[in-house]
Design a protein around this motif. Structure first.
Motif, PDB file in Angstrom:
ATOM      1  N   VAL A  48      25.193   7.893  10.240  1.00 31.03           N
ATOM      2  CA  VAL A  48      26.051   7.109   9.358  1.00 31.03           C
ATOM      3  C   VAL A  48      25.359   5.823   8.888  1.00 31.03           C
ATOM      4  O   VAL A  48      25.418   5.477   7.713  1.00 31.03           O
ATOM      5  CB  VAL A  48      27.431   6.787   9.995  1.00 31.03           C
ATOM      6  CG1 VAL A  48      28.377   6.174   8.981  1.00 31.03           C
ATOM      7  CG2 VAL A  48      28.063   8.053  10.566  1.00 31.03           C
ATOM      8  N   GLU A  49      24.653   5.127   9.806  1.00 34.59           N
ATOM      9  CA  GLU A  49      23.986   3.889   9.412  1.00 34.59           C
ATOM     10  C   GLU A  49      22.916   4.164   8.352  1.00 34.59           C
ATOM     11  O   GLU A  49      22.730   3.379   7.419  1.00 34.59           O
ATOM     12  CB  GLU A  49      23.360   3.208  10.638  1.00 34.59           C
ATOM     13  CG  GLU A  49      22.944   1.766  10.362  1.00 34.59           C
ATOM     14  CD  GLU A  49      22.375   1.063  11.594  1.00 34.59           C
ATOM     15  OE1 GLU A  49      22.428   1.640  12.680  1.00 34.59           O
ATOM     16  OE2 GLU A  49      21.880  -0.066  11.429  1.00 34.59           O
ATOM     17  N   VAL A  50      22.219   5.301   8.494  1.00 34.93           N
ATOM     18  CA  VAL A  50      21.167   5.646   7.533  1.00 34.93           C
ATOM     19  C   VAL A  50      21.758   5.783   6.125  1.00 34.93           C
ATOM     20  O   VAL A  50      21.242   5.222   5.161  1.00 34.93           O
ATOM     21  CB  VAL A  50      20.463   6.955   7.952  1.00 34.93           C
ATOM     22  CG1 VAL A  50      19.629   7.515   6.824  1.00 34.93           C
ATOM     23  CG2 VAL A  50      19.578   6.708   9.150  1.00 34.93           C
ATOM     24  N   SER A  51      22.855   6.522   6.022  1.00 32.95           N
ATOM     25  CA  SER A  51      23.491   6.696   4.704  1.00 32.95           C
ATOM     26  C   SER A  51      23.939   5.350   4.151  1.00 32.95           C
ATOM     27  O   SER A  51      23.828   5.097   2.951  1.00 32.95           O
ATOM     28  CB  SER A  51      24.701   7.615   4.806  1.00 32.95           C
ATOM     29  OG  SER A  51      24.416   8.692   5.615  1.00 32.95           O
ATOM     30  N   ALA A  52      24.467   4.501   5.053  1.00 32.14           N
ATOM     31  CA  ALA A  52      24.933   3.186   4.611  1.00 32.14           C
ATOM     32  C   ALA A  52      23.767   2.367   4.065  1.00 32.14           C
ATOM     33  O   ALA A  52      23.889   1.734   3.002  1.00 32.14           O
ATOM     34  CB  ALA A  52      25.598   2.457   5.776  1.00 32.14           C
TER      35      ALA A  52
ATOM     36  N   GLU B  77      29.022  13.922   6.664  1.00 31.03           N
ATOM     37  CA  GLU B  77      27.714  13.876   5.992  1.00 31.03           C
ATOM     38  C   GLU B  77      27.121  15.271   5.768  1.00 31.03           C
ATOM     39  O   GLU B  77      26.111  15.420   5.096  1.00 31.03           O
ATOM     40  CB  GLU B  77      26.729  13.022   6.809  1.00 31.03           C
ATOM     41  CG  GLU B  77      27.070  11.548   6.722  1.00 31.03           C
ATOM     42  CD  GLU B  77      26.057  10.667   7.429  1.00 31.03           C
ATOM     43  OE1 GLU B  77      25.287  11.194   8.253  1.00 31.03           O
ATOM     44  OE2 GLU B  77      26.056   9.463   7.170  1.00 31.03           O
ATOM     45  N   ARG B 260      33.248   2.975   6.230  1.00 31.75           N
ATOM     46  CA  ARG B 260      32.085   2.436   6.952  1.00 31.75           C
ATOM     47  C   ARG B 260      32.286   0.948   7.257  1.00 31.75           C
ATOM     48  O   ARG B 260      31.914   0.472   8.332  1.00 31.75           O
ATOM     49  CB  ARG B 260      30.832   2.586   6.094  1.00 31.75           C
ATOM     50  CG  ARG B 260      30.165   3.926   6.220  1.00 31.75           C
ATOM     51  CD  ARG B 260      28.839   3.839   5.503  1.00 31.75           C
ATOM     52  NE  ARG B 260      28.436   5.097   4.944  1.00 31.75           N
ATOM     53  CZ  ARG B 260      27.852   5.230   3.759  1.00 31.75           C
ATOM     54  NH1 ARG B 260      27.631   4.198   2.988  1.00 31.75           N
ATOM     55  NH2 ARG B 260      27.497   6.409   3.332  1.00 31.75           N
TER      56      ARG B 260
END
Lengths: 138, 403
Positions: A48-52, B77, B260
């Motif tokens: 998730v952090e990578v996509s962010a 994802e 997020r």
């Protein structure tokens, strides 16, 4: 004779100066100008952090690229904008080799001690390993 | 109430410190938060004799919600189009990548370390994961995400993590009527969810009242509650909901970004700092070789399962080794499994500490080895990244002059 040059851009004041310098060179020689920015991912990459980080980088640089395109248009230059992912120095050098540019222009960040210790200066790595002229704008 | 606010201030302060450290050292925020949690708990305990309050119910709630939302976003994802194209290969590779370390690490924990059966199974689950993020990041860097092999590998990572989450949700739950009700309701919901969600959002979504977030939280809490009632784990339905909604909610970038913000801004700091604060440094220091053994067994098991598969897909030796190393990584799901085990009393504080240390090491060590010895440099030249096309701009008008 410079037919193609690449400017490394990270939106810092130094890279803004490098961009203006590169636009000047491109206008003088009628050269193709490529603007390269690099999204650096945290280590280790985490779900998730990578996509962010990637989404943020794309939005951030698209906004800046639009401003750069406007500035370059004043000199009659239409740059190409590339957003790479990975280590900045490595990606800048690889793109320069792929595109067979005659010059890389970049600013010098004056890294903090921590950054130098962890990563080394991006500028120093590009100077050491690039196969073309590297202009460092201070 | 003042005590709660002050405690919340301490936790958010630690989260802020962890974020600053992650920026300075360019490390993942999650990793930084785990380390800050461990150090803060150690310092508070040694200097003040106090604790961070990781056992408080509201901290447990925020931490649990963080795990649920993080798992949901990770599931969302998934690229359903690629998965549909490559599901056979991805399932085969993903299952092998799950099963080998699952059985291997469970066996090592039981036979080498002398852990009891349930603790050993939990070790197997925690170390069976693959970090989708690590694989995805490298794919992007090399441009491999556009190749058939890259797509298969990426889809396989989701299958591996699904194996981990399903194992976590089912192995430690007693098989009762509740399990059947949970499975039945869950299956029905997963089947109709994509259909309902797209219509519901189409009719009522896109307003400032954040209806979408409330709808998703309702689902996540509802099915999470049902899972907990069946003595399973709330992250299991969360990951599945993420996967089934990947083609709808997952493609709504604005919504994902708002989620997020909520997740990273408030919830996951509580989750990862809590995970770190529960680590016992004295236990780790007393027998550091235990986590090294667990890490090695995970890496060897992944090698046995994944490397032949990469050769089967006609990957050259070096690229095959590189992919194998990347599939040996893991962080998020490993830490979720370890916390689950500690909360349920399946493992003790020492075993939890070894597992978390092995999970953290598995996020770092395989990537270091892969980049040092197996980096397929020729792939770096395949044009990774992307060209951003900016439409032609009007020159800036300078006052009193022509541009």
């Amino acid at each position: 004779m410079i037919r193609k040059l690449l400017v490394a851009y990270d939106a810092s004041p130094q890279s803004e100066k490098a961009f203006d310098f590169a636009v000047g060179i491109a206008a003088k020689y009628g050269a193709v100008l490529i603007v390269c920015s690099v999204a650096t991912l945290p280590e280790p990459p985490v779900s998730v952090e990578v996509s962010a980080v990637l989404d943020h980088a794309e939005e951030f640089y698209t906004k800046h690229f639009t401003k750069l395109a406007t500035r370059a248009a004043a000199e009659g230059i239409t740059p190409r904008f590339e957003l790479k992912v990975g280590h900045p120095a490595e990606q800048i050098i690889l793109l320069a080799e792929e595109e067979k540019v005659q010059m890389i222009a970049m600013g010098h960040r004056g890294n903090t001690l921590v950054e130098k210790w962890m990563l080394g200066s991006v500028c120093r790595r590009v100077i050491n390993y690039a196969n073309c002229t590297v202009s460092v704008v201070r | 109430m003042a005590e709660t606010w002050f405690l919340a201030t301490v936790w958010i302060g630690l989260a802020l410190l962890a974020t600053l450290l992650s920026i300075w050292f360019r490390i993942a925020t999650a990793l930084s938060e785990i380390v800050v949690g461990t150090v803060a708990q150690m310092v508070l305990g040694a200097v003040l004799g106090a604790s961070l309050g990781a056992g408080d119910s509201w901290i447990k709630f925020l931490s649990g919600t963080g795990a649920i939302l993080l798992t949901f976003l990770a599931g969302a994802e998934l690229d359903p189009t690629i998965f549909r194209q490559k599901w056979k290969e991805a399932t085969a590779l993903g299952l092998l990548s799950f099963l080998a370390p699952f059985f291997g690490c469970a066996a090592a924990a039981h036979w080498l370390l002398g852990w009891n059966a349930t603790a050993s199974w939990l070790a197997g689950v925690a170390l069976s994961t693959t970090s989708v993020a690590v694989v995805y990041a490298v794919m992007l860097e090399f441009g491999l995400n556009k190749t058939e092999f890259g797509k298969t590998l990426l889809a396989a990572c989701f299958v591996t993590d699904l194996g981990t989450v399903v194992a976590l949700g089912l192995i430690f739950a007693p098989f009762t009527l509740r399990t059947l009700i949970f499975a039945g309701v869950g299956t029905a919901v997963f089947l109709v969810l994509p259909w309902i969600t797209i219509r519901f959002f189409g009719k009522y979504g896109g307003r400032p009242s954040e209806l979408e977030a409330k709808y998703l939280l309702l689902l996540l809490f509802g099915l999470g509650g049902l899972a907990a009632w069946a003595e399973s784990e709330a992250v299991l339905p969360a990951y599945l909901i993420g996967m089934v909604l990947a083609g709808t909610v997952g493609k709504d970038h604005a919504l994902i970004r708002r989620l997020r913000t909520l997740t990273f801004g408030l919830l996951t700091p509580f989750y990862f700092i809590r995970a770190g604060s529960l680590v016992s440094v004295p236990a780790l220091g007393a027998a550091p070789m235990i986590f090294v053994v667990l890490l090695l067994v995970k890496m060897v098991a992944k090698f046995i399962a994944v490397y032949p598969a990469t050769r089967f897909f006609e990957s050259p030796r070096q690229e095959g080794m590189y992919s194998t190393m990347l599939m040996s990584t893991g962080l998020t799901f490993g830490s979720i499994a370890a916390i689950f085990g500690l909360n349920k009393g399946i493992i003790d504080e020492g075993q939890y500490s070894y597992l978390v240390a092995a999970v953290i090491a598995s996020a770092v060590v395989p990537t270091l080895i892969a980049n040092k010895f197996f980096l397929p440099r020729h792939l770096l030249r395949s044009g990774a990244g992307r060209t951003i096309v900016i439409p032609p701009q009007q020159p800036v008008q300078t006052p009193g002059g022509t541009p």
